[in-house]
Scaffold this motif. Structure first.
Motif, mmCIF file in Angstrom:
data_model
loop_
_atom_site.group_PDB
_atom_site.id
_atom_site.type_symbol
_atom_site.label_atom_id
_atom_site.label_comp_id
_atom_site.label_asym_id
_atom_site.label_seq_id
_atom_site.Cartn_x
_atom_site.Cartn_y
_atom_site.Cartn_z
ATOM 1 N N MET A 1 28.664 105.873 -45.472
ATOM 2 C CA MET A 1 27.677 106.950 -45.573
ATOM 3 C C MET A 1 28.209 108.217 -44.922
ATOM 4 O O MET A 1 29.014 108.167 -43.997
ATOM 5 N N THR A 2 27.700 109.350 -45.411
ATOM 6 C CA THR A 2 27.988 110.584 -44.690
ATOM 7 C C THR A 2 27.009 110.656 -43.521
ATOM 8 O O THR A 2 25.993 109.970 -43.492
ATOM 9 N N GLY A 3 27.315 111.520 -42.558
ATOM 10 C CA GLY A 3 26.429 111.707 -41.421
ATOM 11 C C GLY A 3 25.042 112.148 -41.861
ATOM 12 O O GLY A 3 24.033 111.751 -41.285
ATOM 13 N N ILE A 4 25.018 112.948 -42.925
ATOM 14 C CA ILE A 4 23.722 113.428 -43.428
ATOM 15 C C ILE A 4 22.901 112.263 -43.968
ATOM 16 O O ILE A 4 21.719 112.116 -43.659
ATOM 17 N N GLN A 5 23.541 111.419 -44.773
ATOM 18 C CA GLN A 5 22.825 110.276 -45.351
ATOM 19 C C GLN A 5 22.310 109.362 -44.250
ATOM 20 O O GLN A 5 21.192 108.869 -44.298
ATOM 21 N N ARG A 6 23.156 109.139 -43.252
ATOM 22 C CA ARG A 6 22.761 108.257 -42.160
ATOM 23 C C ARG A 6 21.563 108.838 -41.430
ATOM 24 O O ARG A 6 20.611 108.150 -41.092
ATOM 25 N N GLY A 7 21.634 110.164 -41.179
ATOM 26 C CA GLY A 7 20.554 110.841 -40.471
ATOM 27 C C GLY A 7 19.249 110.805 -41.269
ATOM 28 O O GLY A 7 18.169 110.582 -40.706
ATOM 29 N N VAL A 8 19.367 111.022 -42.559
ATOM 30 C CA VAL A 8 18.171 111.012 -43.414
ATOM 31 C C VAL A 8 17.574 109.611 -43.468
ATOM 32 O O VAL A 8 16.356 109.423 -43.332
ATOM 33 N N LEU A 9 18.431 108.625 -43.644
ATOM 34 C CA LEU A 9 17.947 107.235 -43.715
ATOM 35 C C LEU A 9 17.276 106.838 -42.414
ATOM 36 O O LEU A 9 16.229 106.188 -42.402
ATOM 37 N N LYS A 10 17.872 107.258 -41.301
ATOM 38 C CA LYS A 10 17.305 106.926 -39.990
ATOM 39 C C LYS A 10 15.920 107.540 -39.849
ATOM 40 O O LYS A 10 14.998 106.907 -39.343
ATOM 41 N N PHE A 11 15.785 108.771 -40.330
ATOM 42 C CA PHE A 11 14.481 109.442 -40.260
ATOM 43 C C PHE A 11 13.434 108.654 -41.039
ATOM 44 O O PHE A 11 12.320 108.413 -40.563
ATOM 45 N N TYR A 12 13.783 108.250 -42.254
ATOM 46 C CA TYR A 12 12.851 107.474 -43.075
ATOM 47 C C TYR A 12 12.529 106.130 -42.431
ATOM 48 O O TYR A 12 11.404 105.647 -42.492
ATOM 49 N N THR A 13 13.539 105.504 -41.838
ATOM 50 C CA THR A 13 13.323 104.198 -41.208
ATOM 51 C C THR A 13 12.361 104.328 -40.041
ATOM 52 O O THR A 13 11.472 103.495 -39.846
ATOM 53 N N GLU A 14 12.537 105.403 -39.246
ATOM 54 C CA GLU A 14 11.707 105.562 -38.055
ATOM 55 C C GLU A 14 10.309 106.054 -38.364
ATOM 56 O O GLU A 14 9.350 105.624 -37.733
ATOM 57 N N PHE B 1 20.652 119.830 -40.681
ATOM 58 C CA PHE B 1 21.006 119.854 -42.094
ATOM 59 C C PHE B 1 20.152 120.863 -42.836
ATOM 60 O O PHE B 1 19.040 121.176 -42.432
ATOM 61 N N SER B 2 20.690 121.321 -43.973
ATOM 62 C CA SER B 2 19.922 122.232 -44.805
ATOM 63 C C SER B 2 19.079 121.419 -45.775
ATOM 64 O O SER B 2 19.339 120.234 -45.995
ATOM 65 N N GLU B 3 18.097 122.068 -46.373
ATOM 66 C CA GLU B 3 17.218 121.363 -47.313
ATOM 67 C C GLU B 3 18.006 120.795 -48.493
ATOM 68 O O GLU B 3 17.775 119.668 -48.915
ATOM 69 N N SER B 4 18.968 121.576 -49.001
ATOM 70 C CA SER B 4 19.695 121.061 -50.170
ATOM 71 C C SER B 4 20.577 119.868 -49.796
ATOM 72 O O SER B 4 20.741 118.935 -50.572
ATOM 73 N N GLN B 5 21.113 119.884 -48.574
ATOM 74 C CA GLN B 5 21.894 118.735 -48.123
ATOM 75 C C GLN B 5 21.007 117.499 -48.027
ATOM 76 O O GLN B 5 21.402 116.388 -48.388
ATOM 77 N N ILE B 6 19.786 117.726 -47.515
ATOM 78 C CA ILE B 6 18.858 116.608 -47.358
ATOM 79 C C ILE B 6 18.462 116.055 -48.724
ATOM 80 O O ILE B 6 18.438 114.844 -48.935
ATOM 81 N N ARG B 7 18.167 116.938 -49.669
ATOM 82 C CA ARG B 7 17.776 116.478 -51.017
ATOM 83 C C ARG B 7 18.902 115.685 -51.672
ATOM 84 O O ARG B 7 18.678 114.649 -52.290
ATOM 85 N N ASP B 8 20.146 116.166 -51.525
ATOM 86 C CA ASP B 8 21.288 115.438 -52.083
ATOM 87 C C ASP B 8 21.417 114.061 -51.440
ATOM 88 O O ASP B 8 21.708 113.071 -52.120
#
Lengths: 276, 120
Positions: free
Chosen positions: A208-221, A244-251
């Motif tokens: 995973m990229t750091g962004i994906q990991r961060g986003v997944l962690k947010f959803y998990t928590e 992260f930026s919104e577009s990075q998060i959406r991706d």
């Protein structure tokens, strides 16, 4: 999509790097949870306890199976699907609950899981009366049949990379698949370390990229209810963290959905993590 | 004369029971080890569903006694019982849509029957 270092997010670290402390209780298993398997592989799973199992010595907490439904049985509490993928057959159980009445996309998806349909399953394995069954977390009908080809290629790829790492554990995570080098250069690799210090677009050893990991962690928590989180809440919260930026998060959300770490619940805007 | 239909029924029944069939292509269908076996072929349906041009370009005859519904055309997976080196009796046929990449799938078939056969 593929990176040679992370194995597409499907490769567990074979070496036990965790100390086995109490914070491992919730997820006391190999680091990366989701593994694509064939039914033949799933049927060889050995169970240490009800929710702790391994295939070929490899611990995992979630599998992805792609198969054809032979028949479906429904009763008051569950739907039982008899699934084959050419390598074997398996019972997949969807436990229905009254909460599901409120989730139209879940009901719609489920209504397409009928005899003759090809379906992508995410779930955990269970042992029941000496046979392995699949406890379904998410089931959706195949729409692009190339997914079948991709799934089986990923089964091969994830296993081959895992076997290679067993033989030859990398000091860093830059060992290319096949050991030969050549082909496209993988992106710079970072371990699953603190997101603040790493390039968030670099792919870590967990794929995973750091962004994906961060986003997944947010959803998990924060997406702990049945509906998970609305995408606007996730974006608001993550943008608020300032990393992260919104577009990075959406991706990142799109990638996590495609790889099965997130799944949609109430509608296309609500997602839930498959972890935790 | 040998009536193979009872054996076909048995093999079809075995597939329904076990979910096991060999995922192959036209080249592999010719091998003796698949004699009478349940096999899966993916390719393009021709001649109103009477022929399947497999992922490696081989023409296979579909010997259908009407018990299996086979689409008239398009790309499909046909699971059936091998009758000969170039014919199969279909058990189930599933349309794979228009955008299916047959070449990629054929590459997968070689892997599933070669180095990684133990997973399949």
């Amino acid at each position: 999509m593929y990176d040679d270092t992370g194995g597409g997010g499907f490769v567990s670290q074979p070496a036990a790097t965790q100390g086995g402390g109490s914070d491992d209780k919730k997820k006391g298993r190999g680091q990366q949870a989701l593994v694509p398997v064939t039914i033949k592989m799933a049927r060889t799973a050995t169970f240490e306890s009800e929710d702790r199992w391994s295939i070929g010595g490899r611990e995992m907490s979630m599998v992805r199976i792609v198969g054809n439904i032979q028949r479906a049985e429904t009763n008051a509490t569950r739907i039982t699907l008899h699934v084959e993928d050419g390598t074997g057959s398996l019972e997949a159980t969807i436990w229905t609950s009254q909460n599901d009445e409120d989730l139209p996309t879940v009901a719609e998806r489920r209504s397409k899981c009928v005899a003759g349909a090809y379906v992508v399953f995410h779930g955990s394995l269970r042992e029941f009366n000496g046979k392995t069954t699949l406890r379904v977390v998410d089931a959706r009908p195949v729409e692009d049949f190339n997914e079948i080809t991709t799934h089986f290629l990923e089964v091969i790829y994830a296993d081959a990379l895992y076997q290679q790492r067993l033989r030859d554990p990398p000091a860093d995570a830059t060992t290319p698949f096949g050991g030969g080098g050549g082909g496209a250069a993988p992106s710079a690799s970072a371990g699953p370390m603190d997101v603040d210090n790493a390039d968030p677009t670099a792919v870590g050893s967990d794929g995973m990229t750091g962004i994906q990991r961060g986003v997944l962690k947010f959803y998990t928590e924060y997406g702990t209810g049945d509906e998970g989180l609305h995408i606007s809440k996730a974006i608001e919260g993550l943008v608020g963290q300032g990393k992260f930026s919104e577009s990075q998060i959406r991706d990142a959300i799109d990638s996590l959905l495609a790889d099965g770490f997130l799944y949609t619940t109430l509608d296309e805007d609500h997602c839930k993590s498959t972890e935790g | 004369t040998f009536d193979g239909s009872a054996l076909d029924e048995k093999m079809a029944g075995a597939f329904v029971e076990t979910g096991v069939c060999a995922k192959i292509n036209g080249r592999l269908l010719q091998e003796a080890r698949f004699e009478g076996a349940a096999v899966s072929l993916v390719g393009e349906l021709r001649d109103n569903g009477d022929t399947l041009q497999t992922s490696d370009g081989v023409e296979v005859r579909l010997v259908n006694d009407g018990s299996c519904e086979v689409p008239a055309g398009g790309i499909a997976e046909v699971v059936g019982v091998r009758q000969s080196s170039s014919s199969v009796k279909p058990i189930r046929a599933t349309s794979f849509g228009e955008d299916f990449h047959l070449k990629n799938y054929d590459g997968l078939v070689e892997l599933m029957n070669g180095k990684y056969a133990d997973k399949f």
